[in-house]
Enzyme design. Sequence first.
Site, mmCIF file in Angstrom:
data_model
loop_
_atom_site.group_PDB
_atom_site.id
_atom_site.type_symbol
_atom_site.label_atom_id
_atom_site.label_comp_id
_atom_site.label_asym_id
_atom_site.label_seq_id
_atom_site.Cartn_x
_atom_site.Cartn_y
_atom_site.Cartn_z
ATOM 1 N N MET A 120 13.410 24.388 3.729
ATOM 2 C CA MET A 120 12.688 23.710 2.650
ATOM 3 C C MET A 120 13.618 22.912 1.757
ATOM 4 O O MET A 120 13.311 21.779 1.362
ATOM 5 C CB MET A 120 11.915 24.737 1.809
ATOM 6 C CG MET A 120 11.086 24.099 0.717
ATOM 7 S SD MET A 120 10.306 25.299 -0.362
ATOM 8 C CE MET A 120 8.803 25.627 0.504
ATOM 9 N N LYS A 126 0.850 -1.199 0.000
ATOM 10 C CA LYS A 126 0.000 0.000 0.000
ATOM 11 C C LYS A 126 0.889 1.254 0.000
ATOM 12 O O LYS A 126 2.097 1.156 0.260
ATOM 13 C CB LYS A 126 -0.914 -0.013 1.226
ATOM 14 C CG LYS A 126 -0.170 0.008 2.555
ATOM 15 C CD LYS A 126 -1.110 -0.279 3.718
ATOM 16 C CE LYS A 126 -0.368 -0.296 5.028
ATOM 17 N NZ LYS A 126 -1.217 -0.797 6.131
ATOM 18 N N ARG A 145 -10.935 -0.478 14.804
ATOM 19 C CA ARG A 145 -10.942 0.342 13.596
ATOM 20 C C ARG A 145 -11.902 -0.324 12.617
ATOM 21 O O ARG A 145 -13.056 0.052 12.545
ATOM 22 C CB ARG A 145 -9.521 0.435 13.015
ATOM 23 C CG ARG A 145 -8.832 1.732 13.293
ATOM 24 C CD ARG A 145 -7.400 1.797 12.786
ATOM 25 N NE ARG A 145 -6.947 0.673 11.967
ATOM 26 C CZ ARG A 145 -5.729 0.559 11.467
ATOM 27 N NH1 ARG A 145 -4.830 1.507 11.686
ATOM 28 N NH2 ARG A 145 -5.388 -0.478 10.745
ATOM 29 N N TYR A 181 17.329 29.536 9.883
ATOM 30 C CA TYR A 181 16.139 30.236 10.362
ATOM 31 C C TYR A 181 16.006 30.125 11.873
ATOM 32 O O TYR A 181 16.198 29.049 12.440
ATOM 33 C CB TYR A 181 14.889 29.645 9.717
ATOM 34 C CG TYR A 181 14.742 29.963 8.253
ATOM 35 C CD1 TYR A 181 14.607 31.278 7.806
ATOM 36 C CD2 TYR A 181 14.751 28.936 7.318
ATOM 37 C CE1 TYR A 181 14.469 31.558 6.453
ATOM 38 C CE2 TYR A 181 14.606 29.208 5.964
ATOM 39 C CZ TYR A 181 14.465 30.522 5.539
ATOM 40 O OH TYR A 181 14.323 30.787 4.205
HETATM 41 C C1 LIG Z 1 -0.505 -1.895 6.639
HETATM 42 C C2 LIG Z 1 -1.095 -3.179 7.084
HETATM 43 C C3 LIG Z 1 -0.272 -4.270 7.386
HETATM 44 C C4 LIG Z 1 1.228 -4.187 7.372
HETATM 45 O O1 LIG Z 1 1.666 -3.596 8.557
HETATM 46 P P1 LIG Z 1 3.232 -3.436 8.880
HETATM 47 O O2 LIG Z 1 3.259 -2.909 10.247
HETATM 48 O O3 LIG Z 1 3.750 -2.459 7.887
HETATM 49 O O4 LIG Z 1 3.807 -4.787 8.705
HETATM 50 C C5 LIG Z 1 -0.879 -5.462 7.719
HETATM 51 N N1 LIG Z 1 -2.222 -5.586 7.775
HETATM 52 C C6 LIG Z 1 -3.035 -4.541 7.514
HETATM 53 C C7 LIG Z 1 -4.511 -4.739 7.604
HETATM 54 C C8 LIG Z 1 -2.508 -3.319 7.157
HETATM 55 O O5 LIG Z 1 -3.314 -2.295 6.898
#
Ligand SMILES: *Cc1c(COP(=O)(O)O)cnc(C)c1O
Length: 369
Positions: free
Chosen positions: A304, A35, A130, A256
């Site tokens: 930046m 993802k 969740r 800065y």
């Molecule tokens: C992102 C995610 C993972 C992976 O989690 P990591 O901590 O990056 O290994 C696993 N299961 C779900 C449902 C996720 O959303």
Amino acid sequence: MPRPIQALIHTAALAHNLAVARQRVPDSRVWAVVKANAYGHGLERAFQGLRRADGFALLDLEEAQRLRALDWRGPILLLEGCFEPRDLEQCSRLSLWHVVHTAEQIDWLAAHKTHVPHRVFLKMNSGMNRLGFPEAALRSAWARLNALPQVDEISLMTHFSDADGPRGVAHQVQVFARATADLPGERSLANSAAVLRHTAAAGVAADWVRAGIMLYGSAPDAPAGSIESWGLKPTMTLRSRLIGIQHLQPGDTVGYGSTYTAAQAVRIGIVACGYADGYPRHAPSGTPVLVDGVRCALVGRVSMDMITVDLTPVPQAGLGSEVTLWGCGPVGGEHGSVLPIDEVAHAAGTIGYELMCALAQRVPVEVAD
Ligand SMILES: *Cc1c(COP(=O)(O)O)cnc(C)c1O
């Protein structure tokens, strides 16, 4: 000449980290979680290192399409499932497996016209609160899915809230086991932290694990754990060069807000990297930076397009010297000169996940193997 900043993606390290995951759960299949554009690495680039995964888990249909365009014919799982009924058409077309975590997603499936029934992962809420069905609603959701001609196989999954911390996973494993006891189907529970810390416990490795962050060279339990302690390798290097040198006298300040004042005469290196490149703006003075592979300290505020570094440990450094913001230092540098992304993240009050996902569009990326 382009601005000297650059990110490297190490595909051999991705493959190595995947092999580490496999070694820890030899009897499970491994989803590579890709993802967020493979945690900022670029899906197509990460795929080169992760193609031996058993499947890919992600969130966006667009990312699923890109994987199919790479000719990946194996499993793809949508971790949040469908967002609207139309998404089911793409699931049918691209043969995607999808998570079902609400009653509405079951309604959409019931109304969906498909020749090929879908494989779904029914998500249970075992305490994260969740996504997912609570224990009391799980069975009826399963029964509804099981009665649908649109559904083929039903697998069961849940997600841990504390696999990386002191609370651990036992309470959630117990709730999940109780709620699913007599339901058939494959199971998936573990994220990276659980793969690394909890797969000795019964029921955690199960049929599928979902490995994300560990594949990308970051320890989910940093700073208690480290990539070194888990045998993982950095998969992303962010590097640049010195584009200026300043000689400060005692009392002179840098940047800065004049947040850093020289106590004695000091050489300061100006690095072509700032928060618009994805470097964390909250990194304080003292955050580690490698110059010519030697560990130095950031001083003053991150701006930046630039950061400033105390060059005291590396007197030979000058204009053009290589600077490693995180990842692998120059070949032949000190200690194999690795600066784990987790160390920079920790100094800046965040986690490796956030830094790698925030690599900015303007940084050119190369695959380095
Ligand atoms: C992102 C995610 C993972 C992976 O989690 P990591 O901590 O990056 O290994 C696993 N299961 C779900 C449902 C996720 O959303």
